[in-house]
Design an enzyme around this catalytic site. Structure first.
Site, PDB file in Angstrom:
ATOM      1  N   TYR A  78       6.244   1.577   6.038  1.00  9.24           N
ATOM      2  CA  TYR A  78       6.854   0.384   5.339  1.00  9.24           C
ATOM      3  C   TYR A  78       5.779  -0.508   5.112  1.00  9.24           C
ATOM      4  O   TYR A  78       5.855  -0.998   3.898  1.00  9.24           O
ATOM      5  CB  TYR A  78       7.904  -0.355   6.321  1.00  9.24           C
ATOM      6  CG  TYR A  78       8.567  -1.448   5.518  1.00  9.24           C
ATOM      7  CD1 TYR A  78       9.975  -1.163   4.643  1.00  9.24           C
ATOM      8  CD2 TYR A  78       8.419  -2.674   5.824  1.00  9.24           C
ATOM      9  CE1 TYR A  78      10.516  -2.067   4.217  1.00  9.24           C
ATOM     10  CE2 TYR A  78       9.215  -3.825   5.242  1.00  9.24           C
ATOM     11  CZ  TYR A  78      10.180  -3.523   4.766  1.00  9.24           C
ATOM     12  OH  TYR A  78      10.903  -4.493   3.977  1.00  9.24           O
ATOM     13  N   SER A 117       7.817  -7.879   0.526  1.00  5.04           N
ATOM     14  CA  SER A 117       8.307  -8.278   2.201  1.00  5.04           C
ATOM     15  C   SER A 117       6.766  -8.934   2.607  1.00  5.04           C
ATOM     16  O   SER A 117       5.848  -8.805   2.142  1.00  5.04           O
ATOM     17  CB  SER A 117       8.360  -6.917   2.884  1.00  5.04           C
ATOM     18  OG  SER A 117       8.465  -7.321   4.088  1.00  5.04           O
TER      19      SER A 117
END
Length: 283
Positions: free
Chosen positions: A157, A144
């Site tokens: 995350y 990401s």
């Protein structure tokens, strides 16, 4: 370099929706056999039918990427059915947010199990198979843009995605030396219109969030709103296909994308040895 995809086999985790489903479809459009892996049986069945309708052979394998034996079974099922695997996309991912000191051990465990161990298990079980084959192969690990910056209220995350990028870079170096016929890419998407904001639908009961906090609720509402009108996952599938063709490691947004500006700010912090700058993307 992989130029002819026809007749080869791709395995994608998290393939029942979002980026994973678009990857399955774009590989099918190239004439590849496709193995779709996901933890949701009904959605997986629907996705397999959608991909098979493109005129290729597609199978679905229910898979818990956080469990090594489940990923081992996925590898075996893929090879048993198609004989070999040329493309592996370790794509499955989940999200939760909140203040780090309020989040539970189960929050950490869940994200690490999927976002980190999902890739680890994929590497451990598929790389030996690819080495054994001795043909051109490619592994794509989904990280990401969260791997290239740090923002508040999404710390777990960010942590797991930083780990995914570092692991992918190390894998790139090792395979370059030991098995150069296997190429590696790391997909670092910006905000994408996927179902990640509702990934808790697949959270294991033993890791259930028993007492969600107010900050957790606010952070989940924010990610829901942010992804609702964001990039279509087809754009990421197209980037991945181009990266496999060109043996590109970093699969990034365009240079002028706000997330690239945020990532550059972090690099500048490191270069200047200054404290972390709060520089959220202007989205």
């Amino acid at each position: 370099m992989m130029e002819d995809f026809s007749g080869k086999t791709a395995v994608i985790t998290g393939a029942a929706s979002g980026i994973g489903l678009e990857l399955a479809k774009i590989f099918a459009e190239q004439g590849m056999n496709v193995v779709l892996a996901d933890i949701e049986q009904q959605r997986l069945d629907e996705a397999v039918a959608e991909v098979a309708a493109l005129g290729v052979e597609a199978i679905g394998v229910v898979t818990d990427v956080g469990a090594g034996e489940s990923v081992a079974a996925l590898c075996k099922a893929s090879v048993d059915h198609f004989g070999s695997v040329q493309v592996l996309c370790n794509n499955a991912g989940v999200y939760t947010g909140g203040q780090l000191w309020e989040q539970t051990e189960d929050d950490f465990e869940w994200l690490m199990r999927v976002n980190q161990w999902g890739i680890i298990h994929g590497i451990r079980h598929f790389v030996p198979q690819m080495i054994k084959q001795s043909d051109d192969c490619h592994i794509v690990n989904t990280s990401s843009m969260a791997s290239m910056c740090t923002l508040p209220f999404a710390g777990i995350y960010h942590m797991t995605k930083h780990a995914a990028l570092a692991l992918s870079e190390c894998l790139f170096h090792e395979l370059s030396m030991m098995a150069p016929q296997i190429s590696v890419s790391c997909l670092c998407p910006e905000l994408v219109n996927t179902g990640i904001a509702t990934s808790a639908r697949n959270r294991p009961d033993e890791l259930a969030d028993q007492n969600p906090t107010e900050m957790h609720a606010m952070s989940m509402a924010a990610i829901t709103d942010a992804t609702a009108n964001s990039l279509h996952p087809r754009a990421l599938a197209e980037r991945v296909l181009a990266a496999i063709r060109n043996k590109t490691f970093y699969i990034l947004p365009p240079q002028d994308n706000p997330w690239m500006v945020t990532a550059a700010s972090r690099l500048e912090d490191l270069k200047l040895r200054r404290n972390p700058t709060f520089a959220p993307p202007a989205i």
